[in-house]
Each structure stands twice: as C-alpha cells, then as structure tokens.
Write a protein that holds these residues in place. Sequence first.
Motif, mmCIF file in Angstrom:
data_model
loop_
_atom_site.group_PDB
_atom_site.id
_atom_site.type_symbol
_atom_site.label_atom_id
_atom_site.label_comp_id
_atom_site.label_asym_id
_atom_site.label_seq_id
_atom_site.Cartn_x
_atom_site.Cartn_y
_atom_site.Cartn_z
ATOM 1 N N UNK A 73 0.849 -1.141 -0.176
ATOM 2 C CA UNK A 73 -0.055 0.205 -0.140
ATOM 3 C C UNK A 73 0.901 1.200 -0.174
ATOM 4 N N UNK A 74 1.780 1.235 0.813
ATOM 5 C CA UNK A 74 2.899 2.199 1.026
ATOM 6 C C UNK A 74 3.489 2.660 -0.425
ATOM 7 N N UNK A 75 3.926 1.392 -1.253
ATOM 8 C CA UNK A 75 4.427 1.704 -2.564
ATOM 9 C C UNK A 75 3.521 2.313 -3.481
ATOM 10 N N UNK A 104 -4.289 5.135 6.957
ATOM 11 C CA UNK A 104 -3.490 3.739 7.451
ATOM 12 C C UNK A 104 -2.174 3.750 7.316
ATOM 13 N N UNK A 105 -1.520 4.565 6.548
ATOM 14 C CA UNK A 105 -0.041 4.632 6.454
ATOM 15 C C UNK A 105 0.578 5.670 7.629
ATOM 16 N N UNK A 106 -0.257 6.349 8.208
ATOM 17 C CA UNK A 106 0.250 7.268 9.412
ATOM 18 C C UNK A 106 0.130 6.161 10.364
ATOM 19 N N UNK A 107 -1.002 5.181 10.386
ATOM 20 C CA UNK A 107 -1.096 4.148 11.522
ATOM 21 C C UNK A 107 0.006 3.284 11.636
ATOM 22 N N UNK A 108 0.500 2.901 10.303
ATOM 23 C CA UNK A 108 1.476 1.722 10.152
ATOM 24 C C UNK A 108 3.100 2.356 10.201
ATOM 25 N N UNK A 109 3.184 3.449 9.739
ATOM 26 C CA UNK A 109 4.572 4.115 9.415
ATOM 27 C C UNK A 109 4.984 5.392 10.125
ATOM 28 N N UNK A 110 3.907 5.984 10.869
ATOM 29 C CA UNK A 110 4.043 7.236 11.259
ATOM 30 C C UNK A 110 3.827 8.352 10.477
ATOM 31 N N UNK A 111 4.131 9.594 10.827
ATOM 32 C CA UNK A 111 3.613 10.891 9.935
ATOM 33 C C UNK A 111 4.506 10.997 9.012
#
Lengths: 84, 541
Positions: free
Chosen positions: B161-163, B280-287
Amino acid sequence: MASARAAKTKDLARRVRDRVRTSSVFDRSLRGRVLRLERELEADRQLHRKIAELSDVVAELLIPIQDRDEERVTEVLSQYRKSI
Amino acid sequence: MTQSAVPTRATAGRVAINEAGLFVRGLGADAPAVLVHFDDQHIWSFTPGADGQPGRGGTSIAWPAVLQPYLDGTTRVRLANLDGSVVYCDEEHRFGAGAGRVRFVDRAGHPLAVDKMGHLTRSFESTPDAVKREILEGTQVVIRELRERCGVEAFLGYGALLGAVREGGMIAHDSDTDVCYFSRHTDPADIILETFRIERDLKELGWEVLRMSGGDLKVIWPLSDGRRVHIDIFSSFFVGDVFYVLGNRSGELDLADLLPLGTVDLDGHEFPAPRNPEALLVYWYGPSWRVPDPAYTPAEDPHAMVRLDGWLRGFRQGMSGWTPLLRGSSRPDSKLPTGGSEFAAWVHGQIGPEEAVLDLGAGNGRDSIWFAAQGHPVRSSDYSRRSAVEVRGLMKRSGITDVRPRQVILNETRHVFHLIALLSREPHHIYARQLVGCLDAAARENLFRLGASVLRGGQSMWLEFAVPHPGAAAPEPVGLVTRFDPDVLTGEIERSGGRVVSLEVAPGVDMFDNPDPAVARMRVTWRAGQSAETADVKESV
C-alpha cells in the motif's frame, strides 16, 4: 571458576526470589497482587484460542460424525484434517 | 564460520570491513538508512541508530546472521544512502579465503537480499518484470477470493500500500505483498474462528495455506520461475477502542478512514485499499511515511504485543529452530541418526508384533520406519512440517511404503481432537521418544488428554526423555529440549487419570544418540474409570 560462582549466585538469588514470591506477605502486597492479576489475565487471554478451537471441533467434526455412517465419518475425518 | 569481532574503528579509509561486520567512521545514530550493495546487487539495508552500535567516531554494525555463510570471496562493497548522494564506501573487499566472487544467490541462482526481519528473501529490485506481474496478479486473486469466497473486506496492506500511494509501484527494497482484511468481530475467540473458516475456504481452492497465528495466515503462491512467494493475510479488528492489525500493530483509527474500501493502483494493477490510505499509512509507518526508509523497523507497543500473544499465539514456539535441524536429516550423512533407536527396540519387545504405533515427535522418522520394518502399522507425526518431507525421504531409501506422516501440533487442540477421533476408531500405541522435554504445559496436557481418550483398549503410551541429573549438561538440541522431572510428569499423568506402569531412569542417549547420564523410560496406561494407583517404579540411577 568465576562463571560457576556467578551461576551459583544467580541460582541462589532466583531461589530467594521464588521463596519471597510464594510467601503470604508478598502475596498480599500490591506487587504480589499485580503479578497474580497479570498471570490470571494471561491465562484468561489464552482461553480465547481454546474456545475457538473447541467450537471449531464441535461444529466441523463432532456434529458431522454424529450420524455414525462409517463411510461418511471417514470422509469427514479426512476432510477436517485437510482443512486445519 | 568467522571468529572475528565486529570492527570498532577504521584505520584506513572511512569504512572497516571484516567477516563479522563493519564500522563506518562519521556515521551517527541519527543518520538515515544505509543501503549495502555487493557488486551492484542490493544485499541489505540498516538504520545506524536502530541496528548499529555507536563507537568512537562512528558506528559498528554486525552482518545479519543469514548473510554470514555467504561471506566467502571477493566483492565490491558499496555503502550509500537511499538516493546515492552520500557514498560511505565503494571498494573491493575479500571475505575469507574464497577465490571467486561472493555469490549471494539461492540454489537456482536468483539474487537474494536480507529483509527487514533479518530473513533471506528476494527483493523486487532484482525480480524480473514478468515475475513481479505474477506476484501482483496472485495478490489480486488472494484479495478477490477473500472478498467473494470468504466474505471479508480485504485490501492491500503495509509496504505494498505504501508503494502504491507513494510511488505508484512496488518498493524496490520490499520483498513481498501483504493483504489485510477487516474483521467485524470484536472478541478474539470469534476473530480466530473466522480465520479457521477463511483457512478452510482457501484450502478448498487447493491452495497451500499456513497458519502463523490465530489472526494471520500465509498463502504460498507458486511462480513460473519455480519460486514460491509468501502472501501474508493479516486480520485487523477492534477490541474496545483499540484498532489492531496483525503482525503487532495497535493504535487509534477512525473506521471511516478504512471503510468503505476504495482502490489504489500498484504498477498498473488495481487493488482494493482503505478509503483513506494515508490514514492507514500514518497508523503503520508514522507521520513521516512519505520519506523512504528501506531499513524501517516499526515501533510496536509492548503491551499490545502481550495482548496479541495471549489471544492469538503460543502454538508455534521453536518452529524456526526445528525446521533447519530437520532439513536433510533423512540423508545418510545427517547428524540425526537414521536407524531405529534402542528405545524403539525396547518398546517393540513389549507390544504385539502387529499392533499399530503412532510415533509422536518423529523427527526424521527413524523409529517410524523401523517400526514399520518390523511389521507394525505406523502413523508418524511431528510438530515441524519438515518432518513429513524427511520421513518420505527415509521411506524411499529404506523401501518402506506404508508409514503415514502428518504434522501434529500438540498445542493446537484441533489437531489433538482430530487424532482422538481417528485413534479411538483405530487403536495405536503412542510412542514419543525425546518429546516430553520439548513440550510446554499446554502441550503435555493435550498429550495426556490424547492418551486418556484413546488408550483404553490395552495400548500404552511409551515415553523416553532426559531427566535432571547433577552435573549433566543441557540435552541437545540446546534451547529446543530440556530435562524433565519424572515425578512432575507422573503427577500430570495421574491428574489426567493415567497410571505410570513402569519407570526406569538410567544412562542413555540424546536425540543424536550421544551419551546422556540420565534418561527415563516410562510406560503409561489409562483405563476407563481408573483411579490413581501406586505405580511399580524402578529407579536405577
């Protein structure tokens, strides 16, 4: 030599700690109560998996083999094992 | 294997390298991730602050353990930051006495890399486009089946998802695609039951599905180049106000940011995605998720991990130790013996010539095969999936064809109840050599539940295990097996309604047939309505 002495000291410390932790005074202390609660909570958490597994066994194995038809029972047993 | 220590200074140049690790002068704990290349092949990435050891004017970092066996030969070592604007080192280095180039490849010659978990893998950077496409299409199929067949709201997760959001494609240094689904259940028992159903539904498709915990599964997806990629399926759910996603993530999330699902594009393939993927990306990888970090390691809440471990895990401990131990153990040059053990011969002398045997904790199947060769019908079971492969290998070598190997995890109550249903119709003796010392209390409880349920027709449970003895070393394999007190075991057996018919403690051998000063042999029986009786106990040590 030094490591054997260290191991002996550690073992003694462990035994003293275990002795203290099983004493009634420690058991009544706040720390003792928290430790006991943590252990009980952990055991409670582990029941979730047991409940789920037993529910699965009842629904997917025990109920289907209730009819006692030998061929069907063999098939259910084989299918169940493949699915877990 | 090297005995060198990781360097702690660089006397010439900026970087010192040896077989144990490297030292980079001027590299601080706050420096961004460093990418390591050997001969232009990406090998590994590390974060100085998280992975390194600060020292005098720089940072020391040990090579990952999985990389060390490959460090033999010459290679051009390049250390640089992500965009290559800072190069710490780009020079030839010779590891060990190897004459050729360092080859960090799998058996088929595919380039390898070390992933963020420290495992050997193959990164997308070195994956051909056609294979990448297969992986993406496989991931689409898994998500489709989760949604349509299993009825759960599945979406692209973690690095994929990040990619997709950050780069529109797979991240070069990532190595897998992860799939998540949202469970509407809020009770861990129901969440686990849902995964049982999903596992069953996916296996019905003929897929190879592995259970990693009560909340996550792994689909083994075959590729046309012979490799098999792992597509992880992680459950996500609320318990109370906390939103959890397997592996070990927990925190706050507004469900409206997740559902209803939207879509994202990943290398030209459309995938279901959280409605607001950025949340979700903030939830997984932080701001700071927009800033690439190839060595990213998550900050996991230890309290949440304890909760998730308690709810969902506890039946796969030591699995990663048994698999390499058993790999290749059916070969004649194996460290594990392949011939029948003395204990097997001892048991064989006390049971009927055609009575069936369940060999629990069979390992490479040495005793399963031996019992079968003596004419006993045999079922062979082990905690490790690898065992069945080795048992089949040993069967092939010995000409035995009718041993039935099957993975049995005694901590999985479902496995035990299946065995109970099976063995109550097909009586077997239960034979377990060097098993007791590998089990935790829950597994022993299930072992004796099995005995109490199926050994009521004159069959016995036969146990051999190392017992405590003054001055005795830890039994092999260290860390996977411990000595066990026969009195404690007898108490557990009697509480299950069993009776220790005989107990001998004498010098014997360990799992590798090395001498052991104190080994117990125990015969246990159960009878319907039996009360605990005094056992005939014989001590010879």
